[in-house]
Design an enzyme around this catalytic site. Structure first.
Site, PDB file in Angstrom:
ATOM      1  CE  LYS A   1      -7.431  -1.791   4.607  1.00  0.00           C
ATOM      2  NZ  LYS A   1      -6.098  -1.342   4.168  1.00  0.00           N
TER       3      LYS A   1
ATOM      4  CE1 TYR B   1      -0.506  -5.991  14.144  1.00  0.00           C
ATOM      5  CE2 TYR B   1      -2.902  -6.178  14.335  1.00  0.00           C
ATOM      6  CZ  TYR B   1      -1.789  -5.673  13.699  1.00  0.00           C
ATOM      7  OH  TYR B   1      -1.943  -4.850  12.613  1.00  0.00           O
TER       8      TYR B   1
ATOM      9  NE  ARG C   1      -6.618   4.335   9.684  1.00  0.00           N
ATOM     10  CZ  ARG C   1      -7.843   4.562   9.306  1.00  0.00           C
ATOM     11  NH1 ARG C   1      -8.531   5.544   9.846  1.00  0.00           N
ATOM     12  NH2 ARG C   1      -8.394   3.823   8.364  1.00  0.00           N
TER      13      ARG C   1
ATOM     14  CD  GLU D   1     -14.676  -3.895  -4.170  1.00  0.00           C
ATOM     15  OE1 GLU D   1     -13.632  -4.290  -4.723  1.00  0.00           O
ATOM     16  OE2 GLU D   1     -15.048  -2.708  -4.208  1.00  0.00           O
TER      17      GLU D   1
ATOM     18  NE  ARG E   1      -6.235   5.065   4.471  1.00  0.00           N
ATOM     19  CZ  ARG E   1      -5.561   5.038   5.616  1.00  0.00           C
ATOM     20  NH1 ARG E   1      -6.091   4.515   6.691  1.00  0.00           N
ATOM     21  NH2 ARG E   1      -4.336   5.540   5.664  1.00  0.00           N
TER      22      ARG E   1
ATOM     23  CB  SER F   1      -4.829  -2.469  15.461  1.00  0.00           C
ATOM     24  OG  SER F   1      -5.740  -1.572  14.855  1.00  0.00           O
TER      25      SER F   1
ATOM     26  CE  LYS G   1      -6.608  -4.465   7.969  1.00  0.00           C
ATOM     27  NZ  LYS G   1      -5.465  -3.751   7.442  1.00  0.00           N
TER      28      LYS G   1
ATOM     29  CB  CYS H   1      -0.940   0.024   1.195  1.00  0.00           C
ATOM     30  SG  CYS H   1      -2.321   1.176   0.898  1.00  0.00           S
TER      31      CYS H   1
ATOM     32  CB  CYS I   1      -1.680   4.770   3.562  1.00  0.00           C
ATOM     33  SG  CYS I   1      -1.701   3.065   4.113  1.00  0.00           S
TER      34      CYS I   1
END
Ligand SMILES: [Zn+2]
Length: 314
Positions: A183, A301, A193, A221, A205, A262, A236, A104, A106
């Site tokens: 997503k 994570y 972030r 999609e 976004r 996250s 996601k 990506c 970003c």
């Protein structure tokens, strides 16, 4: 008897650990909103990846945080950029570890959007088609460095085809694409972030990520990404989108990944630290639910902790 009739299994061999690479040496910068998660220099990424691999986690997903950001995301496709550099080191030190690279722009953009941006007065537009070339360049750069799987997360239309073409042109005919196909524009990304330093400086976004209200659109999609050449697809976030995950797996049958994002991690960590929930039990139950809904691959994570818990449960 329960183990004989259990329908769903959870194993470390399905886990992928996300890691955040930033330039430097011996660098471990804690991400405050995600206890136990760090921004790491490449040498420390190797340390963390080795621990994961030894715990039974077969793969990592790399994100890069460059020192310098600009309006063309140059850091994303620089041949000696942070991700390319880290991939090379990982493949040298841990050749058996599977290295997936997020693709990506970003993290590399001064404005924090996932694509090139056109500003007219107060109006801001993300330019879909001109962005594709840069994404494809980044993908090729990571494959050149030795990445095993390319995982585009930008949600621009047509990016899987553009990346496939560029990979093939560069001789990476056998490098698979794991597309972040469904997503959603989710508030569950909040802590990420901070970790990736990728919050947009203006706007949001929603023009390229999906509306959380839409399930049929998610299937469309995913279908488009498969048509364009995605070898694996991702949903996601995970826990709040298990219905989407279930439908994607049932409809397409492709290897399907779910990204436990996250906030899914941070909420469990925070409540666990307060003693309000049993962190281990809630983590393992959440991961099992993601599996039950249809995920073959879980990006989490908690990968290393969960792998150790599963081992000690036996
Ligand atoms: Zn992005």
């Amino acid at each position: 008897m329960r183990s004989l009739v259990r329908e769903t299994s959870l194993s470390a061999s399905q886990f992928v650990l996300p890691l955040f690479a930033r330039p430097g040496r011996k660098l471990r910068r804690a991400v405050n909103s995600m206890p136990g998660v760090f921004q790491l220099s490449p040498d420390e990424i190797v340390v963390e990846a080795r621990l994961a691999f030894e715990a039974g986690v077969p793969a990592v997903l790399l994100f890069g945080i460059p020192d310098v950001k600009d309006e063309r995301a140059s850091g994303a496709y620089a041949p000696r950029g942070i991700v390319a550099q880290t991939v090379r080191l990982l493949k040298k030190e841990l050749p058996e570890l599977l290295v997936i690279t997020d693709v990506c722009l970003c993290e590399y953009m001064s404005h924090g959007h996932c694509g090139l941006v056109e500003k007219r007065g107060s109006a801001v537009r993300v330019l879909n088609d001109p962005t594709l070339k840069l994404l494809a360049r980044a993908a090729a750069c990571y494959a050149d460095a030795g990445a095993d799987i390319i995982a585009p997360s930008d949600m621009m239309d047509g990016r899987v085809a553009a990346i496939r073409q560029e990979l093939d042109r560069g001789g990476h005919l056998e490098t698979p694409i794991l597309s972040y196909a469904a997503k959603f524009s989710s508030a569950f990304y909040g802590p990420f972030r901070e970790a990736a330093e990728s919050a947009p400086h203006f706007g949001d976004r929603r023009s390229y990520q999906m509306d959380p209200a839409n399930a049929a659109e998610a299937l469309r999609e995913v279908a488009l990404d498969i048509q364009e050449g995605a070898d694996m697809v991702m949903v996601k976030p995970a826990l709040a989108y298990l219905d989407i995950l279930y439908r994607v797996k049932a409809e397409f049958g492709l290897p399907t990944a779910a990204y436990a994002v996250s906030a899914e991690y941070s909420m469990i960590k925070a409540a666990g630290a307060q003693g309000w929930i049993d962190e281990k039990a809630v983590t393992l139950e959440s991961l099992l639910a993601i599996r039950r809904a249809g995920a073959d691959i879980i990006i989490t994570y908690s990968a290393v902790e969960a792998a150790r818990w599963l081992k000690s449960n036996k």
